[in-house]
Design a protein around this motif. Structure first.
Motif, PDB file in Angstrom:
ATOM      1  N   LEU A 159      23.338 -52.988 -33.332  1.00  0.00           N
ATOM      2  CA  LEU A 159      23.446 -53.692 -32.118  1.00  0.00           C
ATOM      3  C   LEU A 159      24.327 -52.919 -30.916  1.00  0.00           C
ATOM      4  CD1 LEU A 159      24.177 -57.523 -33.438  1.00  0.00           C
ATOM      5  CD2 LEU A 159      21.941 -56.372 -33.211  1.00  0.00           C
ATOM      6  N   SER A 160      25.099 -52.510 -31.100  1.00  0.00           N
ATOM      7  CA  SER A 160      26.010 -51.506 -30.127  1.00  0.00           C
ATOM      8  C   SER A 160      26.856 -50.785 -30.838  1.00  0.00           C
ATOM      9  CB  SER A 160      26.492 -52.667 -29.369  1.00  0.00           C
ATOM     10  OG  SER A 160      27.780 -53.390 -29.964  1.00  0.00           O
ATOM     11  N   ASP A 161      27.256 -49.614 -30.153  1.00  0.00           N
ATOM     12  CA  ASP A 161      28.367 -49.062 -30.737  1.00  0.00           C
ATOM     13  C   ASP A 161      29.559 -48.430 -29.562  1.00  0.00           C
ATOM     14  OD1 ASP A 161      27.167 -46.114 -29.266  1.00  0.00           O
ATOM     15  OD2 ASP A 161      25.591 -47.222 -30.294  1.00  0.00           O
ATOM     16  N   ILE A 162      30.593 -48.494 -29.941  1.00  0.00           N
ATOM     17  CA  ILE A 162      31.619 -48.187 -29.069  1.00  0.00           C
ATOM     18  C   ILE A 162      32.444 -46.774 -29.644  1.00  0.00           C
ATOM     19  CG2 ILE A 162      33.629 -48.481 -27.831  1.00  0.00           C
ATOM     20  CD1 ILE A 162      33.015 -51.585 -27.936  1.00  0.00           C
ATOM     21  N   VAL A 163      32.427 -45.602 -28.660  1.00  0.00           N
ATOM     22  CA  VAL A 163      33.106 -44.378 -29.326  1.00  0.00           C
ATOM     23  C   VAL A 163      34.470 -44.143 -28.330  1.00  0.00           C
ATOM     24  CG1 VAL A 163      31.028 -43.249 -30.032  1.00  0.00           C
ATOM     25  CG2 VAL A 163      31.413 -42.823 -27.713  1.00  0.00           C
ATOM     26  N   SER A 164      35.351 -43.556 -29.054  1.00  0.00           N
ATOM     27  CA  SER A 164      36.676 -43.522 -28.274  1.00  0.00           C
ATOM     28  C   SER A 164      37.319 -42.196 -28.929  1.00  0.00           C
ATOM     29  CB  SER A 164      37.564 -44.660 -28.594  1.00  0.00           C
ATOM     30  OG  SER A 164      37.818 -44.804 -29.952  1.00  0.00           O
ATOM     31  N   PRO A 165      38.080 -41.578 -28.148  1.00  0.00           N
ATOM     32  CA  PRO A 165      38.704 -40.326 -28.429  1.00  0.00           C
ATOM     33  C   PRO A 165      39.807 -40.383 -29.347  1.00  0.00           C
ATOM     34  CG  PRO A 165      39.614 -40.902 -26.167  1.00  0.00           C
ATOM     35  CD  PRO A 165      38.620 -41.952 -26.705  1.00  0.00           C
TER      36      PRO A 165
ATOM     37  N   ILE B 288      30.813 -49.758 -34.662  1.00  0.00           N
ATOM     38  CA  ILE B 288      29.680 -50.015 -34.592  1.00  0.00           C
ATOM     39  C   ILE B 288      29.264 -51.637 -34.935  1.00  0.00           C
ATOM     40  CG2 ILE B 288      27.030 -49.636 -35.493  1.00  0.00           C
ATOM     41  CD1 ILE B 288      28.046 -47.006 -36.322  1.00  0.00           C
ATOM     42  N   ALA B 289      28.339 -52.173 -34.055  1.00  0.00           N
ATOM     43  CA  ALA B 289      28.237 -53.838 -34.408  1.00  0.00           C
ATOM     44  C   ALA B 289      26.829 -53.825 -35.052  1.00  0.00           C
ATOM     45  CB  ALA B 289      28.131 -54.562 -33.318  1.00  0.00           C
ATOM     46  N   LEU B 290      26.847 -54.679 -36.220  1.00  0.00           N
ATOM     47  CA  LEU B 290      25.598 -54.774 -37.078  1.00  0.00           C
ATOM     48  C   LEU B 290      25.163 -56.270 -37.093  1.00  0.00           C
ATOM     49  CD1 LEU B 290      26.826 -52.128 -39.864  1.00  0.00           C
ATOM     50  CD2 LEU B 290      25.303 -51.497 -37.946  1.00  0.00           C
TER      51      LEU B 290
END
Length: 258
Positions: A187-193, A135-137
């Motif tokens: 600001l944004s989030d990236i999820v990955s397995p 997560i970008a903060l």
């Protein structure tokens, strides 16, 4: 061996030496510049090393000495409800950001209220899938508070019962902290397995109104007011079926007691 007050118990500065001035409170960022990518990479690599062929490592496998270079920024979370988790352990950097001990506090305490819904959705996807989230903060500047940029990493763990209700993570903020507490916008989030190539569970809104404004009830009953309500009817739809029943008869006066 000499102690903090000298070998004879006197001040190490001597009788005629001026007393030292009270020390200045230092934060981690004042002592050593934050190396954000290094901290995130080391914690991610440590988590990968705990797996030993498993999809998710156990909480019992995590030892502080294994992450000593990132320990000040690391934390352990416990899932307490869907989309909610509290700190079981937290490093010094998080204490500096909040200006107080954070053990037992919810993770959402570090975010502004406008970002807590999305954080809840991302957090729940970490436990449910399970999967990894980054997560970008950002914390805007204010009086006594310089602007901060940060990143958060969430890595799922299994509890002693075998369910995925723990998470290893870190929160790293770049810049001078200033006046605490500091809270952030997501600001944004990236999820990955956790397993490369596996399906990603996209964080979904946990309640109406996050992705888009919730529809407002205008007070009019639905066109099919006579049809039975479905089981998943919303509270607004159920209230639309309520009818006001009037009783014009005067109340009965109680008679004499026997």
């Amino acid at each position: 061996m000499a102690n903090d007050h000298g070998e004879d118990g006197d001040s190490p500065h001597g009788a005629d030496s001026p007393r030292p001035r009270p020390g200045k409170l230092l934060h981690l960022a004042d002592y050593e510049p934050v190396q954000l990518e290094r901290i995130l990479g080391e914690l991610r690599g440590y988590w990968e090393g705990l797996r030993h062929g498993r999809a998710i490592p156990d909480r019992a496998d995590v030892e502080p000495r294994g992450i000593r270079r990132s320990l000040d920024y690391a934390f352990i979370l416990e899932r307490i409800a869907p989309g909610a988790a509290r700190f079981r352990l937290a490093g010094r950097h998080l204490v500096d950001l909040m200006g107080m001990e954070v053990r037992g506090m919810p993770l959402c305490a570090f975010l502004h209220t406008s970002s807590r819904g999305r954080l809840s959705d991302v957090l729940e996807s970490v436990f449910r899938a399970p999967q990894i989230a980054e997560i970008a903060l950002a914390s805007p500047a204010g009086y006594g508070r310089p602007a901060l940029e940060g990143r958060m990493l969430l890595l799922p763990l299994r509890s002693d019962l075998g369910d995925v209700t723990r998470a290893l993570g870190c929160l790293v903020a770049e810049g001078r902290i200033g006046a605490a507490p500091r809270r952030f916008d997501l600001l944004s989030d990236i999820v990955s397995p956790v397993i490369p190539g596996a399906r990603v569970l996209e964080p979904s809104p946990s309640r109406p109104g996050f992705a888009e404004p919730a529809p407002r009830w205008n007070g009019a009953p639905p066109a099919d007011a006579g049809a039975p309500l479905p089981r998943d009817a919303s509270p607004e739809e159920r209230r639309a079926r309520f009818r006001l029943i009037r009783n014009d008869k005067p109340p009965r006066r109680p008679g004499p007691r026997p």
